[in-house]
Design a protein around this motif. Structure first.
Motif, PDB file in Angstrom:
ATOM      1  N   PHE A  25       8.621  18.076   0.687  1.00  0.00           N
ATOM      2  CA  PHE A  25       8.109  19.297   0.060  1.00  0.00           C
ATOM      3  C   PHE A  25       7.178  18.920  -1.086  1.00  0.00           C
ATOM      4  O   PHE A  25       7.625  18.466  -2.148  1.00  0.00           O
ATOM      5  N   ALA A  26       5.882  19.080  -0.865  1.00  0.00           N
ATOM      6  CA  ALA A  26       4.896  18.746  -1.891  1.00  0.00           C
ATOM      7  C   ALA A  26       3.643  19.586  -1.653  1.00  0.00           C
ATOM      8  O   ALA A  26       3.304  19.882  -0.511  1.00  0.00           O
ATOM      9  N   PRO A  27       2.931  19.972  -2.723  1.00  0.00           N
ATOM     10  CA  PRO A  27       1.736  20.807  -2.558  1.00  0.00           C
ATOM     11  C   PRO A  27       0.664  20.126  -1.726  1.00  0.00           C
ATOM     12  O   PRO A  27       0.637  18.898  -1.583  1.00  0.00           O
ATOM     13  N   SER A  28      -0.235  20.929  -1.181  1.00  0.00           N
ATOM     14  CA  SER A  28      -1.367  20.405  -0.424  1.00  0.00           C
ATOM     15  C   SER A  28      -2.167  19.445  -1.293  1.00  0.00           C
ATOM     16  O   SER A  28      -2.387  19.696  -2.472  1.00  0.00           O
ATOM     17  N   GLY A  29      -2.584  18.331  -0.675  1.00  0.00           N
ATOM     18  CA  GLY A  29      -3.377  17.364  -1.412  1.00  0.00           C
ATOM     19  C   GLY A  29      -2.581  16.194  -1.940  1.00  0.00           C
ATOM     20  O   GLY A  29      -3.152  15.285  -2.551  1.00  0.00           O
ATOM     21  N   CYS A  30      -1.274  16.185  -1.723  1.00  0.00           N
ATOM     22  CA  CYS A  30      -0.434  15.092  -2.225  1.00  0.00           C
ATOM     23  C   CYS A  30      -0.290  13.943  -1.227  1.00  0.00           C
ATOM     24  O   CYS A  30       0.408  12.969  -1.508  1.00  0.00           O
ATOM     25  N   LYS A  32       0.725  14.224   2.182  1.00  0.00           N
ATOM     26  CA  LYS A  32       1.803  14.351   3.171  1.00  0.00           C
ATOM     27  C   LYS A  32       1.342  13.893   4.549  1.00  0.00           C
ATOM     28  O   LYS A  32       2.067  13.207   5.263  1.00  0.00           O
ATOM     29  N   THR A  33       0.109  14.323   4.930  1.00  0.00           N
ATOM     30  CA  THR A  33      -0.408  13.975   6.261  1.00  0.00           C
ATOM     31  C   THR A  33      -0.471  12.465   6.434  1.00  0.00           C
ATOM     32  O   THR A  33      -0.037  11.909   7.447  1.00  0.00           O
ATOM     33  N   ASP A  34      -1.018  11.779   5.437  1.00  0.00           N
ATOM     34  CA  ASP A  34      -1.148  10.323   5.522  1.00  0.00           C
ATOM     35  C   ASP A  34       0.217   9.641   5.519  1.00  0.00           C
ATOM     36  O   ASP A  34       0.459   8.677   6.252  1.00  0.00           O
ATOM     37  N   PHE A  35       1.107  10.156   4.698  1.00  0.00           N
ATOM     38  CA  PHE A  35       2.449   9.575   4.618  1.00  0.00           C
ATOM     39  C   PHE A  35       3.157   9.700   5.974  1.00  0.00           C
ATOM     40  O   PHE A  35       3.797   8.748   6.440  1.00  0.00           O
ATOM     41  N   LEU A  36       3.051  10.875   6.588  1.00  0.00           N
ATOM     42  CA  LEU A  36       3.696  11.077   7.889  1.00  0.00           C
ATOM     43  C   LEU A  36       3.070  10.197   8.963  1.00  0.00           C
ATOM     44  O   LEU A  36       3.766   9.710   9.859  1.00  0.00           O
ATOM     45  N   THR A  37       1.755  10.010   8.877  1.00  0.00           N
ATOM     46  CA  THR A  37       1.084   9.135   9.841  1.00  0.00           C
ATOM     47  C   THR A  37       1.625   7.716   9.716  1.00  0.00           C
ATOM     48  O   THR A  37       1.929   7.057  10.716  1.00  0.00           O
ATOM     49  N   GLU A  38       1.753   7.244   8.480  1.00  0.00           N
ATOM     50  CA  GLU A  38       2.285   5.895   8.253  1.00  0.00           C
ATOM     51  C   GLU A  38       3.739   5.795   8.704  1.00  0.00           C
ATOM     52  O   GLU A  38       4.146   4.828   9.357  1.00  0.00           O
ATOM     53  N   LEU A  39       4.531   6.814   8.384  1.00  0.00           N
ATOM     54  CA  LEU A  39       5.938   6.812   8.794  1.00  0.00           C
ATOM     55  C   LEU A  39       6.057   6.792  10.316  1.00  0.00           C
ATOM     56  O   LEU A  39       6.878   6.065  10.881  1.00  0.00           O
ATOM     57  N   LYS A 140      15.448  10.825  13.630  1.00  0.00           N
ATOM     58  CA  LYS A 140      15.259  11.300  12.261  1.00  0.00           C
ATOM     59  C   LYS A 140      14.350  12.530  12.331  1.00  0.00           C
ATOM     60  O   LYS A 140      13.342  12.528  13.032  1.00  0.00           O
ATOM     61  N   ILE A 141      14.730  13.585  11.600  1.00  0.00           N
ATOM     62  CA  ILE A 141      13.953  14.824  11.582  1.00  0.00           C
ATOM     63  C   ILE A 141      13.300  14.971  10.218  1.00  0.00           C
ATOM     64  O   ILE A 141      13.965  14.845   9.183  1.00  0.00           O
ATOM     65  N   VAL A 142      11.994  15.237  10.222  1.00  0.00           N
ATOM     66  CA  VAL A 142      11.252  15.433   8.979  1.00  0.00           C
ATOM     67  C   VAL A 142      10.709  16.858   8.942  1.00  0.00           C
ATOM     68  O   VAL A 142      10.048  17.305   9.883  1.00  0.00           O
ATOM     69  N   ILE A 143      10.992  17.561   7.854  1.00  0.00           N
ATOM     70  CA  ILE A 143      10.455  18.901   7.616  1.00  0.00           C
ATOM     71  C   ILE A 143       9.414  18.779   6.520  1.00  0.00           C
ATOM     72  O   ILE A 143       9.732  18.426   5.384  1.00  0.00           O
ATOM     73  N   SER A 144       8.154  19.051   6.853  1.00  0.00           N
ATOM     74  CA  SER A 144       7.057  18.904   5.895  1.00  0.00           C
ATOM     75  C   SER A 144       6.474  20.267   5.547  1.00  0.00           C
ATOM     76  O   SER A 144       6.159  21.064   6.440  1.00  0.00           O
ATOM     77  N   SER A 145       6.353  20.539   4.257  1.00  0.00           N
ATOM     78  CA  SER A 145       5.884  21.847   3.821  1.00  0.00           C
ATOM     79  C   SER A 145       5.221  21.748   2.451  1.00  0.00           C
ATOM     80  O   SER A 145       5.588  20.895   1.635  1.00  0.00           O
ATOM     81  N   ASP A 146       4.250  22.646   2.216  1.00  0.00           N
ATOM     82  CA  ASP A 146       3.629  22.717   0.879  1.00  0.00           C
ATOM     83  C   ASP A 146       4.587  23.318  -0.143  1.00  0.00           C
ATOM     84  O   ASP A 146       4.397  23.128  -1.352  1.00  0.00           O
ATOM     85  N   THR A 147       5.568  24.076   0.346  1.00  0.00           N
ATOM     86  CA  THR A 147       6.513  24.752  -0.544  1.00  0.00           C
ATOM     87  C   THR A 147       7.945  24.432  -0.128  1.00  0.00           C
ATOM     88  O   THR A 147       8.183  23.912   0.970  1.00  0.00           O
ATOM     89  N   GLU A 166       6.359  15.877  -4.798  1.00  0.00           N
ATOM     90  CA  GLU A 166       5.095  15.314  -5.285  1.00  0.00           C
ATOM     91  C   GLU A 166       5.301  14.218  -6.316  1.00  0.00           C
ATOM     92  O   GLU A 166       4.428  13.368  -6.520  1.00  0.00           O
ATOM     93  N   ASN A 167       6.456  14.205  -6.960  1.00  0.00           N
ATOM     94  CA  ASN A 167       6.726  13.170  -7.960  1.00  0.00           C
ATOM     95  C   ASN A 167       7.112  11.850  -7.319  1.00  0.00           C
ATOM     96  O   ASN A 167       7.005  10.801  -7.957  1.00  0.00           O
ATOM     97  N   ILE A 168       7.569  11.899  -6.080  1.00  0.00           N
ATOM     98  CA  ILE A 168       7.966  10.684  -5.363  1.00  0.00           C
ATOM     99  C   ILE A 168       6.836  10.194  -4.468  1.00  0.00           C
ATOM    100  O   ILE A 168       6.616   8.994  -4.309  1.00  0.00           O
ATOM    101  N   LEU A 169       6.068  11.141  -3.904  1.00  0.00           N
ATOM    102  CA  LEU A 169       5.019  10.805  -2.939  1.00  0.00           C
ATOM    103  C   LEU A 169       3.759  10.386  -3.691  1.00  0.00           C
ATOM    104  O   LEU A 169       2.973  11.222  -4.128  1.00  0.00           O
ATOM    105  N   THR A 170       3.556   9.095  -3.900  1.00  0.00           N
ATOM    106  CA  THR A 170       2.398   8.607  -4.666  1.00  0.00           C
ATOM    107  C   THR A 170       1.649   7.555  -3.870  1.00  0.00           C
ATOM    108  O   THR A 170       2.231   6.821  -3.075  1.00  0.00           O
TER     109      THR A 170
END
Length: 923
Positions: A25-30, A32-39, A140-147, A166-170
């Motif tokens: 759960f992190a706002p758009s622009g943090c 998430k898309t790239d992180f999920l691709t890597e994961l 493993k199930i991942v739920i990805s959302s801006d909110t 967003e504080n963890i996803l850097t």
């Protein structure tokens, strides 16, 4: 993209920890898309879902389409189950079956749900919650959302999902701005990206069709990462930030867009989807663009594709809040879809009018399938409006026509119209011949048709045939859930072990999936099975729970009430059973007359056990008159009446009636009804049958089953120990006679010690304190042998072990009021809800018939007696004070009265006076 050490550690942690799910759960622009691709690159198999693109309103369809790729037989069965969508075989069963399918995939799997902030507000999260709770170890199930997504997180106890915000996803490297990212691309390439970005996710094959160079461009950008990502190899996704940038700068490339990409993108994509069999998604795109001719073509294609057709009703239901453009002439298929939508909105007037018109339209055009579908949907509407008498005039002409012109479509109508067999006056055997044909298994309607056929047999009292059909379904699909109402009849048929397994599995599944429908039937069935094995107290407790859980005034409620009354009449207090049955019979006669037969039977049984055969006969006769022929109520009722007349000698045609009773029991699968009620009801009927050589083979079968039951009951050897008040140790109704007093005392010491056991020196100190050590040891051995022989003589399964100087006695089937008390008191001490506290205390007080083991003076028993009395005092004081604080003064005083009886040494007069001052008897 290179991640910093912390992020790589995070990915490794996700892969290695025991959580089933990750909440991203992190706002758009943090990122998430790239992180999920890597994961996703770290997993063998990845399933991608996007709430913007994928149809989450038909969630299980989407789940099935994406997960099950190469197993067509399994996929067909899941489609059939989705179409069935009955009370017990709904989307939960499909989802759990898909998870089981994933569990068999080699390697670790990842299931990603993106853009979940776009879920519709009324999306039911419970299915996702269950999937996470029951996630197999390789998924493993991942739920990805801006909110933040508001799941019921308590359902995940004891292991919560891992939360990433967003504080963890850097990122280690700063993301380039969009302009820098697009450097090196020419105007045509950027214009293409602007053009295609109108779609959130799109297919590589579609890209090749509209711009052959586009696929390589997107793959190159995805390798650069950040803003373009691949999904499942076949699809591309453009990051929201880049999409917004391209849209803001659209005017810069207007001329190139006009020259190179003049066609509107959405209609192009809708046509592409249509050509590739994505009819529903194409339909929605066409409706948004008001391309109703194309929308009409989509519905026509759906009607001609069986897998697509099975979704039509659910699809209309899920879209009933959408305002679709009105239908115009010349678009009959689109108009048919609108009729489905009107039905989903319960606007039957509009739906029925359209369907009647369309029946004529499709008849004129020769589209038999569409005509049959309109007639069937109209029949469904009429049933929903309680206008079942009109169904035949709608369906019969169509079925007559199809019998001449299109037998294949007629068979489909047969599969669908089992519930209307009475209205259509079609014999059930005719339906069975059609539905059990070998080729039927390939139809998407197969499971639904088989279930309806089983229910139809069940409703006419042919339980054996209902079970046979249900067995075929279970064999065809092991994850099929047998309706709770049918499980008891597996027991009646004599399949005791199988009935117990199915009932326990069904109960576990119901608890996991929060199914409350007919849950009382499961406990009632398990109660019958407990009685079969002689576990009387367990059975009565299950009957109590069955009634407590059956709150709706329907057939289930009055069935379990009647069953409970019969159980109490047979093994408890028949007078109590009579009073309960009488009250509920009056309720049924006043408000729910169609359920009266069950209570008439229960009242008849109670009078039978009380020795009043005339009243038993009276209510049995009423039961026979109000029961459905060949039902369980009918069989027991007619047996009670027949036995009464045999005793009186008033039965003129006894051989015919006895033959009818036994033949019905055999033919309709109710052998255990005769076996369980043999001594109370059927003994004289069987004796008459043997004397007159009536149904001799079946009589032998009943007697064999009776012997097996007695053997099972005897071998299971349940021992009952009452320790409150005067001690009583019994097997069944037989009190155990001990050879010596000390053998009984030693046995009781073992029971009190439980799994902890008791030290040999302590035993000697209790029983042979004044003996020489060697003599004491010999006496101990002799007494242990007496205990062993006593238990063995009553077929009690036990183990008496000597471990580390301690004796431990374990008994397989032990029922003890003391053990029950300890269990209830443990629950009571942590309970905070006052209604549940009262319920638990009521059960405890019913056990506390007097002080613990009042006739035993050994110190371990004296100490336990004091401890229990203290527990009772503290527990009752807590309840009295809690009730008083909530203003429940009458209830508080009731429990205070119990406290005064238990704790005679304490003066509670001040509490009595305080409560009396607050009780207003005039209220």
């Amino acid at each position: 993209m290179k991640y910093d050490t912390n992020t790589n550690t995070l990915i490794n942690d996700i892969m290695s920890n025991n959580t089933s799910a990750v909440m991203l759960f992190a706002p758009s622009g943090c990122g998430k898309t790239d992180f999920l691709t890597e994961l996703s690159n770290r997993y063998h198999t990845v399933f991608w879902f996007n709430a913007v693109v994928d149809d989450f309103d038909l969630f299980c369809h989407t789940l099935l389409d994406k997960v099950v790729r190469n197993d067509e037989p399994f996929k067909l069965k899941m489609y059939q189950l989705l179409y069935c969508n009955s009370t017990f075989n709904d989307h939960n069963v499909v989802a759990m079956s898909i998870l089981e399918y994933i569990s068999k995939i080699k390697g670790n799997c990842l299931m990603v749900f993106e853009r979940m902030e776009k879920l519709s507000p009324d999306f039911d999260l419970s299915l996702l919650e269950r999937m996470i709770k029951h996630c197999p170890s390789n998924l493993k199930i991942v739920i990805s959302s801006d909110t933040f997504i508001n799941f019921d997180y308590t359902r995940f106890e004891p292991i919560y999902p891992k939360l990433i915000d967003e504080n963890i996803l850097t990122h280690h490297i700063t993301r380039p701005d969009c302009k820098t990212y697009l450097e090196g691309l020419d105007e045509e390439q950027i214009a293409f990206l602007t053009y295609i970005s109108e779609l959130v996710v799109f297919d590589a094959k579609f890209v090749r069709e509209i711009y052959p160079q586009g696929e390589e461009l997107l793959r190159m950008l995805s390798r650069k990462e950040y803003y373009v990502a691949t999904r499942d190899v076949r699809y591309f996704r453009i990051n929201t930030i880049l999409r917004n940038y391209l849209n803001e700068n659209r005017e810069k490339y207007a001329s190139v867009l006009h020259a190179k990409f003049p066609a509107l993108l959405i209609p192009l994509y809708a046509d592409y989807l249509y050509r590739n069999g994505e009819y529903y998604l194409s339909f929605l795109f066409n409706c948004r663009q008001k391309r109703l001719d194309e929308a009409d073509k989509c519905i026509k294609a759906i009607l001609n594709d069986s897998i697509s057709l099975m979704r039509l009703s659910d699809f209309a239901e899920s879209r009933k809040m959408i305002k679709f453009p009105d239908a115009a002439e010349g678009r009959p298929y689109y108009k048919l879809f609108l009729a489905y939508v009107h039905a989903a909105r319960e606007d039957y007037a509009k739906s029925d009018l359209a369907l009647r018109e369309l029946c004529g339209t499709f008849a004129d055009s020769g589209d038999n399938a569409a005509e049959a579908l309109c007639a069937y949907k109209l029949a469904q509407n009429l049933m929903a409006q309680e206008r079942s008498t009109e169904i035949a005039e709608v369906l019969n002409p169509v079925m007559a026509k199809l019998s001449r012109s299109n037998p294949a479509i007629l068979n489909m109508l047969y599969f669908a119209t089992v519930p209307y067999r009475k209205e259509l006056n079609i014999p059930i055997t005719e339906y069975e011949a059609k539905i059990l044909a070998p080729e039927t298994e390939k139809s998407f309607m197969y499971i639904k048709a088989m279930e309806e056929l089983s229910i139809a047999y069940f409703n006419i009292g042919n339980y054996r045939r209902a079970i046979t059909i249900s067995n075929k379904l279970k064999e065809y699909l092991p994850t099929y859930v047998v309706p709770h109402s049918q499980i008891a009849f597996r027991y009646y048929e004599g399949e005791v072990e199988l009935a117990e397994i199915i009932a326990k599995d069904a109960l576990a599944f119901a608890e996991t999936n929060e199914i409350e429908t007919d849950i009382g039937l499961l406990y009632s069935t398990l109660g019958m099975i407990d009685l079969y094995y002689g576990r009387v107290q367990d059975a009565l407790a299950k009957y109590d729970l069955a009634v407590k859980l059956s709150k709706k005034n329907d057939a289930t409620r009055y069935y379990v009430i009647g069953q409970r009354c019969i159980a109490y009449a047979r093994f408890g207090d028949p007078n109590y059973a009579k009073e309960v049955a009488h009250i509920y019979l009056k309720q049924c006669e006043t408000y729910y007359p169609r359920y009266s037969s069950m209570l008439q039977l229960a009242l008849s049984y109670s009078y039978l056990k009380l020795g009043d055969s005339e009243k038993a006969y009276k209510y049995a006769t009423q039961c026979v008159q109000s029961s459905q022929a060949r039902s369980t109520n009918w069989l027991i009722g007619v047996a009670i009446a027949t036995t009464h007349m045999l005793v009186k000698g008033d039965l003129k045609d006894a051989p015919t009636l006895v033959k009818n009773i036994l033949k019905s029991s055999f033919s309709y699968g109710m052998k255990m009804i005769v076996v369980d009620n043999y001594y109370d009801i059927f003994a004289k009927i069987i004796a008459f049958a043997k004397q007159n050589k009536i149904e001799t083979d079946y009589v032998q079968e009943v007697e064999d089953a009776l012997k097996k039951k007695e053997k099972q009951k005897h071998s299971a050897g349940s021992i009952n120990i009452d320790l409150f008040g005067d001690i009583r140790i019994a097997v069944g109704n037989e009190v155990i006679q001990w050879k010596t007093r000390k053998s009984k005392d030693l046995f009781l010491h073992y029971i009190l010690a439980g799994e902890q056991g008791i030290d040999r020196s302590v035993i000697i100190d209790y029983l042979w304190k004044d003996y020489l050590y060697e003599s004491a040891i010999n006496n101990l051995k002799t007494t242990n042998n007496i205990i062993r022989k006593t238990l063995a003589s009553h077929n009690i399964e036990y183990k008496l072990d000597y471990v580390n100087s301690r004796y431990i006695l374990r008994i397989e089937n032990l029922e003890s009021d003391y053990a029950h008390y300890k269990s209830l008191m443990q629950r009571y001490k942590v309970e905070t809800v006052v209604t549940k506290m009262s319920d638990l205390m009521n059960q405890i007080l019913s056990l506390y018939k007097g002080d613990f083991a009042t006739d035993v003076s050994y110190s371990d028993f004296v100490d336990e007696r004091k401890s229990i009395r203290q527990e009772m005092v503290f527990g009752l004081l807590r309840l009295v004070r809690t009730l008083a604080m909530q203003g429940e003064y009458m209830e508080a005083k009731r429990y205070l009265s119990s406290l005064i009886v238990i704790d005679k040494q304490t003066d509670y007069s001040h509490m009595v006076a305080e409560l009396d001052s607050r009780i207003n008897l005039t209220e």
